[in-house]
Structure formats: structure tokens, C-alpha cells
Design a protein around this motif. Sequence first.
Motif, PDB file in Angstrom:
ATOM      1  N   ALA A   1       0.831  -1.207   0.000  1.00 25.30           N
ATOM      2  CA  ALA A   1       0.000   0.000   0.000  1.00 25.30           C
ATOM      3  C   ALA A   1       0.861   1.251   0.000  1.00 25.30           C
TER       4      ALA A   1
ATOM      5  N   GLN B   1       1.133   4.284  -2.862  1.00 29.69           N
ATOM      6  CA  GLN B   1       1.002   5.710  -2.555  1.00 29.69           C
ATOM      7  C   GLN B   1       2.204   6.519  -3.000  1.00 29.69           C
TER       8      GLN B   1
ATOM      9  N   ILE C   1      -2.422   2.774   6.935  1.00 34.31           N
ATOM     10  CA  ILE C   1      -2.176   2.564   5.513  1.00 34.31           C
ATOM     11  C   ILE C   1      -2.843   1.283   5.018  1.00 34.31           C
TER      12      ILE C   1
ATOM     13  N   HIS D   1      -6.207   0.821   2.830  1.00 36.72           N
ATOM     14  CA  HIS D   1      -6.222   0.788   1.341  1.00 36.72           C
ATOM     15  C   HIS D   1      -6.861  -0.497   0.841  1.00 36.72           C
ATOM     16  N   TRP D   2      -6.688  -1.593   1.568  1.00 35.87           N
ATOM     17  CA  TRP D   2      -7.155  -2.905   1.103  1.00 35.87           C
ATOM     18  C   TRP D   2      -8.568  -3.230   1.585  1.00 35.87           C
TER      19      TRP D   2
END
Length: 245
Positions: free
Chosen positions: A185, A189, A240, A243-244
Motif C-alpha cells: 500500500a 502511494q 495505511i 487501502h485494502w
Amino acid sequence: MSQIAWLGPHDPFPNPLLAADPDPSVPGLIAVSERIYPGQLSRAYQLGIFPWYSDNQPVLWWSPDPRMVLKPSAFKCSDSLKKCIRLFCQDAKAQVQVDMDFSGVIRACATSERKDQDGTWITHEIMDAYTALHEQGHAHSIAVMEQDQLIGGLYCVSFGGMVFGESMFSRKPGSSKIALAALSAWCLQNGIAMIDCQQETAHLSSLGATPIPRKEFLEALQISLNQTKIEGSWTFDKTILTHWL
């Protein structure tokens, strides 16, 4: 072995992009040295070469063909892993820590049992060399923590716009996958198109990694080395992982 160069402290590596393997009977083996000399690890990575050897061997320097890579956008976050990530993010005592205990993570990688490989190649010399690279800002650790205990993680190398995955470990099921999900992730980014995984394993394949020709990898590496350096932005936490989700 006689066709393979023994490198001294200041000898250059053969460039695997320009030259064939020196000994076809040992595909991917580029050079040998008595030890890892100062500055040698940095030069090797920027040519797509890495050390892999055991305590009873000289330092063996490799550039395999094909090369296993993970494109962060291709990371396979299964439903079960998403559930694991969701629970991890909801747990106030669970954290992802970056570069807070590099030595602890690399030691855990060296001593933890894994199905696909063991950590015997992570010798004391390897630990010292990568710790020096970490102190120079080119090696990083991702630690997965629960109740202040290290339960999984990975360490990697970074030059320019390329990330080289080195080793990961789990003390609790799924914890190394959480570390790799966080790294993937973060790479997305930051515009990192490829994570080098070096050699093919079933575990990496299950997470989305695929083999590509060495020439393709080395050409991508040379382009990535000219990208804006990202070493100064290795700061993130477990958020972070959303994201998934």
C-alpha cells in the motif's frame, strides 16, 4: 567456479545486464567474494545483484533469471486477509512500526521457521551489512506489533524508486502478510511500481508475485534508480492498511 570472478574490496561487479552468466552450470551466480566489503552491498543492489549464501560458504552474489517481482497493484488481498487486516486495524493494541527496531526484525527473520525456506542465509555478516545499510537510510523494517510484542514483519532495501524485499517472518498466522500488505500500500502511494522478491516461492506467488525475465527487471531497475529518492518518506502506520478494505 573458476570462471566466476572473486572480488576484492574495490573490484567492480560484472554487470548482468551486459554480460551473460560467467558459469552456465550455476545460472544466476554473478561473482564471489571472501566477505561483504564496505560499500559492496550498495553497489550490488544498484546492479540488481544480492548476496545469498550460508555460513560455510564464501559470499555468493546472485542475479537470477527469471526474477520474482511483486507489482504492488497486483498484491492479492484475499477475503481472509481482509478480515485479518480489519480486526488488526480495530485493535487499539495492534500497531505497524516502521524502522523502530531494525535489528529485532532482521534477527527474527533469521531465526523464524518458514515453509518455503529457512533463515540460515541470514548470517551474522548479513545482519551487520544490512544494519549498516539501514543506518545509511537504504534498508528498512516493518514490524507488526500486538500488545508491544513483535509478532511478524519484514525488512527490505530501497534505492531510488525500487524496493527490494529481503525476508519476512510470522509468529502469528497472517502477520507477515499484514507487513507485506502495508508495504504494498505504501509503494502504491509513493509511485513504486515494483517490489523485487528475488526468487520464486509458492507463498509469494499466492500473494501476487510473478517471475519476469532478468533483462526486463534490470532495465526497470535502471529507470527506477533515476527516479526521485524516497528514502526520506519511510513513515507510516497501520492506517495505511485501510487501502485494502
